[in-house]
Design a protein around this motif. Structure first.
Motif, PDB file in Angstrom:
ATOM      1  N   ILE A   1      38.894 -12.986   7.403  1.00 35.17           N
ATOM      2  CA  ILE A   1      38.477 -13.938   6.369  1.00 35.17           C
ATOM      3  C   ILE A   1      38.338 -13.233   5.025  1.00 35.17           C
ATOM      4  O   ILE A   1      38.786 -13.746   3.980  1.00 35.17           O
ATOM      5  CB  ILE A   1      37.164 -14.634   6.767  1.00 35.17           C
ATOM      6  CG1 ILE A   1      37.401 -15.520   8.000  1.00 35.17           C
ATOM      7  CG2 ILE A   1      36.602 -15.459   5.604  1.00 35.17           C
ATOM      8  CD1 ILE A   1      36.148 -16.139   8.584  1.00 35.17           C
ATOM      9  N   LEU A   2      37.741 -12.053   5.025  1.00 35.96           N
ATOM     10  CA  LEU A   2      37.596 -11.277   3.792  1.00 35.96           C
ATOM     11  C   LEU A   2      38.952 -11.009   3.140  1.00 35.96           C
ATOM     12  O   LEU A   2      39.140 -11.226   1.936  1.00 35.96           O
ATOM     13  CB  LEU A   2      36.891  -9.952   4.101  1.00 35.96           C
ATOM     14  CG  LEU A   2      36.818  -8.932   2.968  1.00 35.96           C
ATOM     15  CD1 LEU A   2      35.918  -9.435   1.850  1.00 35.96           C
ATOM     16  CD2 LEU A   2      36.320  -7.589   3.487  1.00 35.96           C
ATOM     17  N   SER A   3      39.903 -10.555   3.928  1.00 32.57           N
ATOM     18  CA  SER A   3      41.227 -10.238   3.376  1.00 32.57           C
ATOM     19  C   SER A   3      41.922 -11.502   2.871  1.00 32.57           C
ATOM     20  O   SER A   3      42.611 -11.480   1.843  1.00 32.57           O
ATOM     21  CB  SER A   3      42.092  -9.515   4.410  1.00 32.57           C
ATOM     22  OG  SER A   3      42.408 -10.360   5.494  1.00 32.57           O
ATOM     23  N   LYS A   4      41.713 -12.629   3.564  1.00 35.05           N
ATOM     24  CA  LYS A   4      42.337 -13.882   3.132  1.00 35.05           C
ATOM     25  C   LYS A   4      41.716 -14.411   1.835  1.00 35.05           C
ATOM     26  O   LYS A   4      42.397 -15.029   1.017  1.00 35.05           O
ATOM     27  CB  LYS A   4      42.251 -14.937   4.234  1.00 35.05           C
ATOM     28  CG  LYS A   4      43.119 -14.618   5.450  1.00 35.05           C
ATOM     29  CD  LYS A   4      44.578 -14.416   5.066  1.00 35.05           C
ATOM     30  CE  LYS A   4      45.440 -14.001   6.237  1.00 35.05           C
ATOM     31  NZ  LYS A   4      46.836 -13.727   5.825  1.00 35.05           N
TER      32      LYS A   4
ATOM     33  N   PHE B   1      45.228  -4.697  -1.575  1.00 31.45           N
ATOM     34  CA  PHE B   1      45.704  -4.202  -2.864  1.00 31.45           C
ATOM     35  C   PHE B   1      46.555  -2.941  -2.757  1.00 31.45           C
ATOM     36  O   PHE B   1      46.875  -2.320  -3.765  1.00 31.45           O
ATOM     37  CB  PHE B   1      44.504  -3.967  -3.796  1.00 31.45           C
ATOM     38  CG  PHE B   1      43.772  -5.228  -4.141  1.00 31.45           C
ATOM     39  CD1 PHE B   1      44.373  -6.217  -4.906  1.00 31.45           C
ATOM     40  CD2 PHE B   1      42.482  -5.453  -3.677  1.00 31.45           C
ATOM     41  CE1 PHE B   1      43.710  -7.389  -5.217  1.00 31.45           C
ATOM     42  CE2 PHE B   1      41.807  -6.621  -3.983  1.00 31.45           C
ATOM     43  CZ  PHE B   1      42.417  -7.598  -4.762  1.00 31.45           C
ATOM     44  N   LYS B   2      46.893  -2.573  -1.507  1.00 32.06           N
ATOM     45  CA  LYS B   2      47.762  -1.414  -1.259  1.00 32.06           C
ATOM     46  C   LYS B   2      47.208  -0.150  -1.943  1.00 32.06           C
ATOM     47  O   LYS B   2      47.884   0.513  -2.725  1.00 32.06           O
ATOM     48  CB  LYS B   2      49.198  -1.700  -1.725  1.00 32.06           C
ATOM     49  CG  LYS B   2      49.850  -2.867  -0.969  1.00 32.06           C
ATOM     50  CD  LYS B   2      51.240  -3.149  -1.468  1.00 32.06           C
ATOM     51  CE  LYS B   2      51.941  -4.202  -0.622  1.00 32.06           C
ATOM     52  NZ  LYS B   2      51.238  -5.493  -0.584  1.00 32.06           N
ATOM     53  N   LEU B   3      45.963   0.146  -1.620  1.00 31.40           N
ATOM     54  CA  LEU B   3      45.269   1.288  -2.201  1.00 31.40           C
ATOM     55  C   LEU B   3      45.078   2.374  -1.155  1.00 31.40           C
ATOM     56  O   LEU B   3      45.238   2.134   0.040  1.00 31.40           O
ATOM     57  CB  LEU B   3      43.898   0.863  -2.736  1.00 31.40           C
ATOM     58  CG  LEU B   3      43.883  -0.295  -3.742  1.00 31.40           C
ATOM     59  CD1 LEU B   3      42.453  -0.695  -4.055  1.00 31.40           C
ATOM     60  CD2 LEU B   3      44.616   0.097  -5.015  1.00 31.40           C
ATOM     61  N   ASP B   4      44.707   3.547  -1.618  1.00 31.59           N
ATOM     62  CA  ASP B   4      44.434   4.668  -0.727  1.00 31.59           C
ATOM     63  C   ASP B   4      43.145   5.333  -1.207  1.00 31.59           C
ATOM     64  O   ASP B   4      43.111   5.930  -2.293  1.00 31.59           O
ATOM     65  CB  ASP B   4      45.602   5.659  -0.766  1.00 31.59           C
ATOM     66  CG  ASP B   4      45.377   6.878   0.123  1.00 31.59           C
ATOM     67  OD1 ASP B   4      44.301   6.960   0.748  1.00 31.59           O
ATOM     68  OD2 ASP B   4      46.263   7.743   0.174  1.00 31.59           O
ATOM     69  N   HIS B   5      42.072   5.211  -0.411  1.00 24.59           N
ATOM     70  CA  HIS B   5      40.792   5.761  -0.861  1.00 24.59           C
ATOM     71  C   HIS B   5      40.844   7.275  -1.044  1.00 24.59           C
ATOM     72  O   HIS B   5      40.133   7.835  -1.878  1.00 24.59           O
ATOM     73  CB  HIS B   5      39.663   5.382   0.114  1.00 24.59           C
ATOM     74  CG  HIS B   5      39.731   6.068   1.437  1.00 24.59           C
ATOM     75  ND1 HIS B   5      40.395   5.535   2.517  1.00 24.59           N
ATOM     76  CD2 HIS B   5      39.223   7.258   1.860  1.00 24.59           C
ATOM     77  CE1 HIS B   5      40.285   6.361   3.550  1.00 24.59           C
ATOM     78  NE2 HIS B   5      39.586   7.409   3.174  1.00 24.59           N
TER      79      HIS B   5
ATOM     80  N   PHE C   1      34.122  -2.746   1.051  1.00 26.32           N
ATOM     81  CA  PHE C   1      34.705  -3.173   2.325  1.00 26.32           C
ATOM     82  C   PHE C   1      35.945  -2.336   2.670  1.00 26.32           C
ATOM     83  O   PHE C   1      36.872  -2.800   3.336  1.00 26.32           O
ATOM     84  CB  PHE C   1      35.052  -4.669   2.301  1.00 26.32           C
ATOM     85  CG  PHE C   1      33.859  -5.541   2.053  1.00 26.32           C
ATOM     86  CD1 PHE C   1      32.900  -5.725   3.032  1.00 26.32           C
ATOM     87  CD2 PHE C   1      33.676  -6.156   0.824  1.00 26.32           C
ATOM     88  CE1 PHE C   1      31.781  -6.518   2.801  1.00 26.32           C
ATOM     89  CE2 PHE C   1      32.559  -6.950   0.581  1.00 26.32           C
ATOM     90  CZ  PHE C   1      31.612  -7.126   1.574  1.00 26.32           C
ATOM     91  N   SER C   2      35.933  -1.129   2.196  1.00 27.04           N
ATOM     92  CA  SER C   2      36.914  -0.073   2.452  1.00 27.04           C
ATOM     93  C   SER C   2      38.299  -0.527   2.877  1.00 27.04           C
ATOM     94  O   SER C   2      39.135  -0.853   2.056  1.00 27.04           O
ATOM     95  CB  SER C   2      36.337   0.910   3.470  1.00 27.04           C
ATOM     96  OG  SER C   2      35.143   1.462   2.940  1.00 27.04           O
ATOM     97  N   HIS C   3      38.544  -0.559   4.186  1.00 31.19           N
ATOM     98  CA  HIS C   3      39.915  -0.687   4.688  1.00 31.19           C
ATOM     99  C   HIS C   3      40.508  -2.074   4.437  1.00 31.19           C
ATOM    100  O   HIS C   3      41.703  -2.194   4.142  1.00 31.19           O
ATOM    101  CB  HIS C   3      39.963  -0.299   6.159  1.00 31.19           C
ATOM    102  CG  HIS C   3      39.463   1.095   6.402  1.00 31.19           C
ATOM    103  ND1 HIS C   3      40.112   2.200   5.898  1.00 31.19           N
ATOM    104  CD2 HIS C   3      38.367   1.573   7.049  1.00 31.19           C
ATOM    105  CE1 HIS C   3      39.434   3.298   6.228  1.00 31.19           C
ATOM    106  NE2 HIS C   3      38.370   2.936   6.926  1.00 31.19           N
ATOM    107  N   SER C   4      39.710  -3.132   4.526  1.00 35.72           N
ATOM    108  CA  SER C   4      40.220  -4.475   4.235  1.00 35.72           C
ATOM    109  C   SER C   4      40.679  -4.559   2.780  1.00 35.72           C
ATOM    110  O   SER C   4      41.740  -5.107   2.469  1.00 35.72           O
ATOM    111  CB  SER C   4      39.137  -5.527   4.483  1.00 35.72           C
ATOM    112  OG  SER C   4      38.717  -5.505   5.823  1.00 35.72           O
ATOM    113  N   PHE C   5      39.864  -4.033   1.898  1.00 39.09           N
ATOM    114  CA  PHE C   5      40.163  -4.046   0.470  1.00 39.09           C
ATOM    115  C   PHE C   5      41.436  -3.240   0.181  1.00 39.09           C
ATOM    116  O   PHE C   5      42.297  -3.662  -0.598  1.00 39.09           O
ATOM    117  CB  PHE C   5      38.969  -3.455  -0.285  1.00 39.09           C
ATOM    118  CG  PHE C   5      39.007  -3.678  -1.764  1.00 39.09           C
ATOM    119  CD1 PHE C   5      38.626  -4.891  -2.301  1.00 39.09           C
ATOM    120  CD2 PHE C   5      39.411  -2.672  -2.623  1.00 39.09           C
ATOM    121  CE1 PHE C   5      38.654  -5.102  -3.676  1.00 39.09           C
ATOM    122  CE2 PHE C   5      39.442  -2.868  -3.989  1.00 39.09           C
ATOM    123  CZ  PHE C   5      39.055  -4.089  -4.520  1.00 39.09           C
ATOM    124  N   GLU C   6      41.546  -2.086   0.826  1.00 40.46           N
ATOM    125  CA  GLU C   6      42.715  -1.227   0.622  1.00 40.46           C
ATOM    126  C   GLU C   6      44.010  -1.917   1.027  1.00 40.46           C
ATOM    127  O   GLU C   6      45.029  -1.813   0.346  1.00 40.46           O
ATOM    128  CB  GLU C   6      42.570   0.066   1.434  1.00 40.46           C
ATOM    129  CG  GLU C   6      41.577   1.047   0.849  1.00 40.46           C
ATOM    130  CD  GLU C   6      41.522   2.333   1.665  1.00 40.46           C
ATOM    131  OE1 GLU C   6      42.591   2.900   1.927  1.00 40.46           O
ATOM    132  OE2 GLU C   6      40.422   2.761   2.029  1.00 40.46           O
TER     133      GLU C   6
END
Length: 438
Positions: free
Chosen positions: A243-246, A115-119, A107-112
């Motif tokens: 909802i995914l991010s929450k 968790f403060k990630l950078d693909h 879920f790329s950008h929501s997940f990033e």
């Protein structure tokens, strides 16, 4: 024969709904596609939660990566006889195109965001650290993996090579616009790519467009504009992303506060602890995330259960137009009222904003330099696109932003305190800017 020049005994082809065929003749490209880190992209959707809005949008990062490779392969085929194109950069360009999205997570950008990630950082790690991909690239030369990573990071010395996959008219955008339009079933993302490829010209540090192809480029720019607002920023998709991010925020909170899970979130632990190894990152794909979402339906925490159930069964939040810059007072009042009626506002009252800049040229003092699209005139003079096109000039440099407020209408309707419910509804649906959209 050197590995970088090694060819397969016969050309391999992938049947592709957008480009008809993806052609592979180079041994290194074939080996990279077979690597586990690249095959993982089959388990990462290209458009995240968009399938909940456009049911056909089930395509993967794998599809898209092959498509970008194919467009670059075709570009290079047309550049061969131009003086500014260095034929020695061919295999580097193909590998960078193929691997440019290698580091995307589920879920790329929501997940990033959660968790403060950078693909892009993980793409670099997969290419440079001890992986199958790294070992394949290293067979070309010890420095080749870094060269590929530098092209993707836009730091490679030959800017012409970089521009093939990172510019305002590149293979990446040309593939995802057409591919996403195809799988979502919309007409907005279609443009005449064949025409654009025919009128592309490589010069010292970028690809320019022969002036006779200006109208095809206008069509491409407008396709991008329409796709962002009709597909990528669709409010229903954004509701699913909220909802995914929450869900992820709630799981992280429960983990940090010592909650005892019935199924321990093993795959997420290093993400919660901010001690993410490359191995942990590569183990997590969308199939794994879905497994946890299904498992969390058995948890005792109502918020986690409710959010997972909503996501899995597509019971999304409703939304209204809501500008936090001008409606902060209403926002604060809603936050208090949601608390009073027992609906946790941190999870069930969410402002989400989207913005896009469809085309721009370099403006002194800006943080990000945007390499403009240049037209090559009959006398070989270069002209920046928006200075020559009224259509592009009309949207150039104009950033559009859209704000929505998301909330669960069903939980609101279930509130027993009619006075408080009425107050909430008056703010959400009453006078002012708020307008419920179903």
């Amino acid at each position: 024969m050197a590995y970088k020049d090694e060819q397969l005994n016969e050309e391999k082809v992938f049947k592709d709904p957008v480009h008809r065929y993806v052609h592979v003749k180079d041994r290194i490209v074939w080996d990279l596609i077979a690597a586990p880190e690249f095959q993982r992209l089959r388990r990462i959707k290209q458009l995240g939660t968009t399938y909940l809005t456009f049911h056909g949008a089930e395509h993967s990062r794998f599809n898209h990566s092959l498509g970008v490779y194919e467009i670059v392969r075709r570009m290079i085929g047309k550049f061969t006889n131009y003086p500014h194109w260095n034929r020695e950069e061919r295999i580097l360009s193909l590998c960078a195109a193929l691997l440019h999205d290698l580091g995307h997570g589920p879920f790329s950008h929501s997940f990033e965001k959660v968790f403060k990630l950078d693909h892009e950082q993980f793409t670099r790690k997969i290419i440079l650290e001890d992986t199958n991909i790294h070992r394949i690239l290293k067979r070309v030369s010890p420095e080749f993996p870094k060269q590929v990573a530098d092209v993707i990071a836009k730091t490679y010395a030959d800017k012409l090579v970089v521009s093939l996959i990172s510019s305002q008219i590149d293979a990446d955008r040309m593939d995802y616009l057409q591919r996403d339009a195809y799988y979502t079933g919309v007409s907005y993302g279609h443009f005449d790519m064949e025409r654009i490829l025919r009128v592309m010209r490589p010069i010292e540090d970028q690809v320019v467009i022969k002036s006779t192809g200006m109208h095809a480029v206008e069509d491409y720019i407008m396709s991008r504009y329409q796709m962002y607002w009709q597909v990528y920023f669709h409010p229903v998709t954004r509701s699913a992303e909220v909802i995914l991010s929450k869900i992820l925020h709630r799981v992280k909170f429960l983990y940090e506060t010592g909650y005892t899970f019935k199924l321990k979130p093993t795959h997420f632990q290093s993400f919660f602890n901010q001690e993410i190894t490359l191995r942990d990152y590569l183990r997590l794909d969308e199939a794994v995330v879905y497994y946890y979402f299904q498992s969390w339906l058995e948890e005792d925490d109502f918020i986690l259960y409710d959010l997972c159930e909503r996501f899995i069964n597509r019971r999304l939040f409703k939304y209204i137009e809501f500008n936090p810059n001008t409606q902060m007072k209403e926002w604060m009042e809603l936050y208090r009222l949601f608390q009073d009626v027992g609906i946790h506002p941190d999870y069930y009252l969410v402002v989400d904003s989207s913005s896009d800049l469809p085309y721009d040229f370099y403006r002194p003092g800006e943080e990000e330099e945007r390499l403009p699209i240049h037209l090559q005139m009959p006398n070989h003079e270069l002209k920046e696109l928006s200075r020559h096109s009224d259509i592009v000039e009309s949207i150039s440099g104009k950033k559009r932003t859209d704000h929505k407020l998301y909330f669960p209408k069903d939980l609101l309707e279930a509130v027993k305190d009619h006075k408080l419910k009425k107050q909430i509804k008056e703010i959400l649906y009453g006078q002012g800017e708020g307008q419920l959209v179903d």
